[in-house]
Motif scaffolding. Structure first.
Motif, PDB file in Angstrom:
ATOM      1  N   PRO A   1      38.879  40.645  31.616  1.00 36.59           N
ATOM      2  CA  PRO A   1      40.354  40.887  32.162  1.00 36.59           C
ATOM      3  C   PRO A   1      40.428  41.571  33.508  1.00 36.59           C
ATOM      4  O   PRO A   1      41.345  41.725  34.069  1.00 36.59           O
ATOM      5  N   PHE A   2      39.135  42.195  33.814  1.00 33.45           N
ATOM      6  CA  PHE A   2      39.189  42.956  34.877  1.00 33.45           C
ATOM      7  C   PHE A   2      37.990  42.563  35.924  1.00 33.45           C
ATOM      8  O   PHE A   2      36.724  41.832  35.523  1.00 33.45           O
ATOM      9  N   LEU A   3      38.154  42.328  37.222  1.00 27.87           N
ATOM     10  CA  LEU A   3      37.361  42.026  38.027  1.00 27.87           C
ATOM     11  C   LEU A   3      37.083  43.191  39.045  1.00 27.87           C
ATOM     12  O   LEU A   3      38.305  43.710  39.458  1.00 27.87           O
ATOM     13  N   PRO A   4      35.974  43.282  39.918  1.00 24.16           N
ATOM     14  CA  PRO A   4      35.832  44.661  40.922  1.00 24.16           C
ATOM     15  C   PRO A   4      36.055  44.257  42.477  1.00 24.16           C
ATOM     16  O   PRO A   4      35.718  44.915  43.213  1.00 24.16           O
TER      17      PRO A   4
ATOM     18  N   ALA B   1      41.405  32.173  38.634  1.00 22.75           N
ATOM     19  CA  ALA B   1      42.268  32.564  37.429  1.00 22.75           C
ATOM     20  C   ALA B   1      43.498  31.677  37.154  1.00 22.75           C
ATOM     21  O   ALA B   1      43.747  31.474  35.962  1.00 22.75           O
ATOM     22  N   ARG B   2      44.128  31.574  38.367  1.00 19.98           N
ATOM     23  CA  ARG B   2      45.392  30.767  38.140  1.00 19.98           C
ATOM     24  C   ARG B   2      44.791  29.613  37.706  1.00 19.98           C
ATOM     25  O   ARG B   2      45.800  28.915  36.664  1.00 19.98           O
TER      26      ARG B   2
ATOM     27  N   LYS C   1      44.904  35.623  33.254  1.00 22.20           N
ATOM     28  CA  LYS C   1      45.424  37.011  34.082  1.00 22.20           C
ATOM     29  C   LYS C   1      44.407  37.834  34.226  1.00 22.20           C
ATOM     30  O   LYS C   1      43.911  38.277  33.304  1.00 22.20           O
ATOM     31  N   ILE C   2      43.984  38.135  35.331  1.00 22.87           N
ATOM     32  CA  ILE C   2      43.163  39.213  35.657  1.00 22.87           C
ATOM     33  C   ILE C   2      43.557  40.344  36.504  1.00 22.87           C
ATOM     34  O   ILE C   2      44.610  40.262  37.276  1.00 22.87           O
ATOM     35  N   ILE C   3      42.903  41.684  36.480  1.00 19.93           N
ATOM     36  CA  ILE C   3      43.349  42.603  37.297  1.00 19.93           C
ATOM     37  C   ILE C   3      41.793  42.890  38.200  1.00 19.93           C
ATOM     38  O   ILE C   3      41.057  43.113  37.708  1.00 19.93           O
ATOM     39  N   GLN C   4      42.444  43.134  39.564  1.00 16.84           N
ATOM     40  CA  GLN C   4      41.338  43.418  40.453  1.00 16.84           C
ATOM     41  C   GLN C   4      41.065  45.031  40.720  1.00 16.84           C
ATOM     42  O   GLN C   4      42.136  45.592  41.031  1.00 16.84           O
TER      43      GLN C   4
END
Length: 305
Positions: A182-185, A237-238, A243-246
């Motif tokens: 769910p997270f990318l950096p 992601a779309r 859904k991801i959080i950067q």
């Protein structure tokens, strides 16, 4: 214009196989192509001794996709036999049999793997730095010589990263990561990179095979829309309905991790710049990508394996 296509069973070949103008496709003896509704030409292997007898009947142009790609199991001799000897033998045989044009899919990697602050152009220095890109460079040089000797119209296409459903390589890895995490950096990475969807590259290659102005040209294939790695992964992601959080990880930390782990090259492929000048696609071929990045990404869930 009737086209012979090699590499038809690969990722990009799947997008070209049913295209108008593709008259005949080259397949290996062990390819599963019973369901393909097209004219086939079978070879046992791609190298400097491949038998191309009768392959070029009624053929005007060749689009050559087939190649040995990045593989840890492959040696420099393997790349030489397939990507250099196989390519040049095919081109010579095509020229001898009256084929007018040869479209060669090379690699943007022939320009090297450094971070490029200014846009690359077709005339930027060629500094391939691994067996794969060196083989593509050698094939390019050999094709230019064949063009001089025979009059064969050679067109060289160097694609940026190609994306799409079931794409191999780095795009496939990014897609799998986005599906699982769910997270990318990449929240504050503002790099500049160019990409091209498989659908758009397929369309471009046919244009290169058919447009009179393509003869003798080198094209850097991209969509002309430079984006950051954060923007690109958000688009993935779309397309995957995720859904991801950067997260805001500094680029200096990425590069430190790369040095400590010996993955500097991989890190630069993510956070470095690779911006190309593709203006000659519009100027010479009147080509613009038929699909936007958003449209192409919306197809990611279709046909996924």
């Amino acid at each position: 214009m009737k086209i012979l296509l090699t590499g038809s069973s690969g990722f990009l070949g799947n997008h070209l196989r049913g295209t108008t103008n593709i008259k005949r496709i080259v397949v290996r003896e062990n390819d599963n192509c019973d369901h393909w509704d097209c004219e086939l030409f079978t070879i046992s292997a791609l190298n400097g001794k491949t038998d191309w007898s009768d392959a070029f009947s009624s053929i005007d142009a060749v689009i050559h996709l087939a190649a040995l790609a990045h593989s840890r199991a492959s040696t420099s001799d393997d790349y030489q036999q397939v990507n250099v000897d196989g390519t040049l033998h095919l081109a010579r045989e095509a020229a001898l049999n009256g084929v007018k044009r040869f479209v060669f899919v090379s690699s943007i990697g022939v320009h090297g793997s450094n971070t490029f602050e200014a846009p690359l152009t077709p005339n930027s220095p060629l500094i391939p730095d691994n067996d794969y890109t060196r083989s593509k460079f050698s094939a390019e040089q050999g094709l230019k010589q064949i063009a001089t000797e025979t009059g064969l119209e050679v067109v060289i296409v160097r694609p940026t990263l190609v994306y799409g459903s079931n794409a191999p390589g780095n795009f496939g890895l990014l897609s799998k990561l986005i599906e699982r995490a769910p997270f990318l950096p990449f929240g504050i990475i503002k790099n500049k990179r160019d990409f091209i969807a498989a659908q758009n590259l397929a369309d471009l290659l046919v244009r290169c095979a058919t447009h009179p102005n393509a003869s003798g040209q080198v094209f850097l294939a991209s969509e002309g829309e430079t984006v950051s790695i954060g923007e690109f992964t958000n688009q993935i992601a779309r397309g995957l309905n995720r859904k991801i959080i950067q997260l805001p990880i500094p680029i200096s930390l990425f590069r430190l991790i790369g040095r400590l782990t010996g993955k500097t090259h991989l890190v630069e492929q993510l956070v470095g710049n690779l911006h190309v000048d593709n203006s000659n696609l519009k100027q010479l071929l009147d080509w613009t990508p038929p699909h936007s990045m958003e449209e192409a990404m919306s197809q990611l869930n279709k046909g996924r394996k």
